[in-house]
Design a protein around this motif. Structure first.
Motif, PDB file in Angstrom:
ATOM      1  N   GLU A  23      -5.484  64.309  67.622  1.00 35.90           N
ATOM      2  CA  GLU A  23      -4.968  63.205  66.879  1.00 35.90           C
ATOM      3  C   GLU A  23      -4.900  63.552  65.474  1.00 35.90           C
ATOM      4  O   GLU A  23      -3.794  63.077  64.925  1.00 35.90           O
ATOM      5  N   ASP A  24      -5.825  64.074  64.910  1.00 32.03           N
ATOM      6  CA  ASP A  24      -5.744  64.439  63.453  1.00 32.03           C
ATOM      7  C   ASP A  24      -4.374  65.152  63.097  1.00 32.03           C
ATOM      8  O   ASP A  24      -3.758  65.074  62.281  1.00 32.03           O
TER       9      ASP A  24
ATOM     10  N   ASP B  39      -1.792  65.600  64.857  1.00 33.14           N
ATOM     11  CA  ASP B  39      -0.323  64.971  64.931  1.00 33.14           C
ATOM     12  C   ASP B  39      -0.187  64.060  63.872  1.00 33.14           C
ATOM     13  O   ASP B  39       1.029  63.834  63.408  1.00 33.14           O
ATOM     14  N   ARG B  40      -1.110  63.123  63.430  1.00 39.55           N
ATOM     15  CA  ARG B  40      -0.861  62.361  62.305  1.00 39.55           C
ATOM     16  C   ARG B  40      -0.623  62.887  61.022  1.00 39.55           C
ATOM     17  O   ARG B  40       0.362  62.224  60.303  1.00 39.55           O
TER      18      ARG B  40
ATOM     19  N   ARG C 207       3.066  64.105  61.506  1.00 37.67           N
ATOM     20  CA  ARG C 207       4.325  63.137  61.449  1.00 37.67           C
ATOM     21  C   ARG C 207       4.423  62.351  59.906  1.00 37.67           C
ATOM     22  O   ARG C 207       5.239  62.003  59.591  1.00 37.67           O
ATOM     23  N   LYS C 208       3.512  62.726  59.110  1.00 40.08           N
ATOM     24  CA  LYS C 208       3.238  62.246  57.810  1.00 40.08           C
ATOM     25  C   LYS C 208       4.086  63.175  56.941  1.00 40.08           C
ATOM     26  O   LYS C 208       4.316  62.921  55.579  1.00 40.08           O
TER      27      LYS C 208
ATOM     28  N   SER D  96       1.247  70.142  69.303  1.00 43.81           N
ATOM     29  CA  SER D  96       1.179  69.143  68.270  1.00 43.81           C
ATOM     30  C   SER D  96       2.656  69.401  67.588  1.00 43.81           C
ATOM     31  O   SER D  96       3.234  68.387  66.896  1.00 43.81           O
TER      32      SER D  96
END
Length: 273
Positions: free
Chosen positions: A117-118, A120-121, A124-125, A160
């Motif tokens: 989760e971390d 991927d976030r 994407r940022k 990822s």
């Protein structure tokens, strides 16, 4: 310094959702480790142009050295020697974040837990994310296995990158293997302390705290050509064969680059040997 202290006391500084404090990192944390980078390890970077200037990418590097100085030196390299002065967001093991002081400082300096989760976030940022797929197997391997890459796990980092559509930049770090030559392991004591290993080196534990001083080996950090993932569909991240093949490709590229940089560097402790 007074202006910095005033801003800290007044709370006039920014921290992102992961706890990253850019001002504290730039003004304090990197300043503390920069002398090691410049004068102790004399780090030389190669292929920095392969790291994107302002978009997301995944930096995949070999891991070694008994203590993870390689992550810190990689962070300084990308901040100081990249034209865009990029912040590296390392993905760390859960052990790091179970330690009160170290876990807090890691988050302050931009790092976070190695989870899907971390990762991927952050990607994407548009962040520059760093990962060491060998984990403790790499950083804790004996000196006799230096510069031989360990297994890269299940390839979660590749998945990822595919989901975010960002390039994978292979990174080879030469020099960390020699800072604490591991010749043994205090396994019983390590288990009692909840650590993955407790090393025996030529200087530790025989010299006590002095044995914790890293040897001044010559370092080189090389960045290879980016491996594109934007040609894949995000759903391809769930294809185990594709992920395995791409993981194996990244591993082979890093191993080849390690062999090249070792030859280019020469002796680990010039001009003494």
């Amino acid at each position: 310094m007074l202006a910095f202290l005033r801003r800290r006391i007044a709370g006039e500084y920014e921290v992102d959702e992961f706890g990253f404090d850019p001002e504290l990192t730039d003004k304090v944390l990197l300043e503390l480790i920069r002398p090691l980078y410049r004068h102790w390890f004399r780090v030389e970077t190669v292929g920095m142009h392969n790291v994107p200037g302002d978009s997301g990418a995944l930096i995949v590097a070999n891991h070694s050295g008994t203590l993870p100085f390689d992550g810190l030196m990689l962070q300084v390299a990308l901040h100081d020697d990249h034209p865009g002065r990029r912040a590296l967001r390392l993905l760390g093991a859960d052990l790091v974040y179970r330690l009160p002081v170290l876990g807090h400082l890691s988050r302050k300096s931009g790092h976070t837990l190695a989870c899907r989760e971390d990762a991927d976030r952050l990607l994407r940022k548009g962040e520059l994310v760093g990962v060491f797929p060998e984990g403790f197997k790499g950083v804790g391997k004996p000196f006799s296995e230096r510069y031989r890459l360990q297994r890269f796990g299940r390839g979660g980092f590749v998945a990822s990158a595919i989901r975010a559509g960002v390039p994978i930049v292979p990174c080879a770090i030469v020099g960390a293997e020699e800072i604490y030559p591991k010749i043994g392991d205090l396994r019983f004591l390590a288990r009692a302390l909840g650590l993955p290993y407790l090393p025996i080196t030529p200087l530790f534990p025989w010299l006590g705290p002095l044995g914790l001083v890293p040897l001044p080996s010559k370092w080189m950090i090389g960045f290879g050509e980016p491996i594109r993932t934007d040609e894949f569909d995000p759903d391809d991240a769930d294809d185990p064969m594709l992920v395995f093949n791409l993981t194996d490709q990244v591993r082979e590229v890093i191993q080849g680059r390690l062999d090249e940089l070792r030859l280019r560097r020469g002796h680990a402790f010039p001009p003494f040997f």
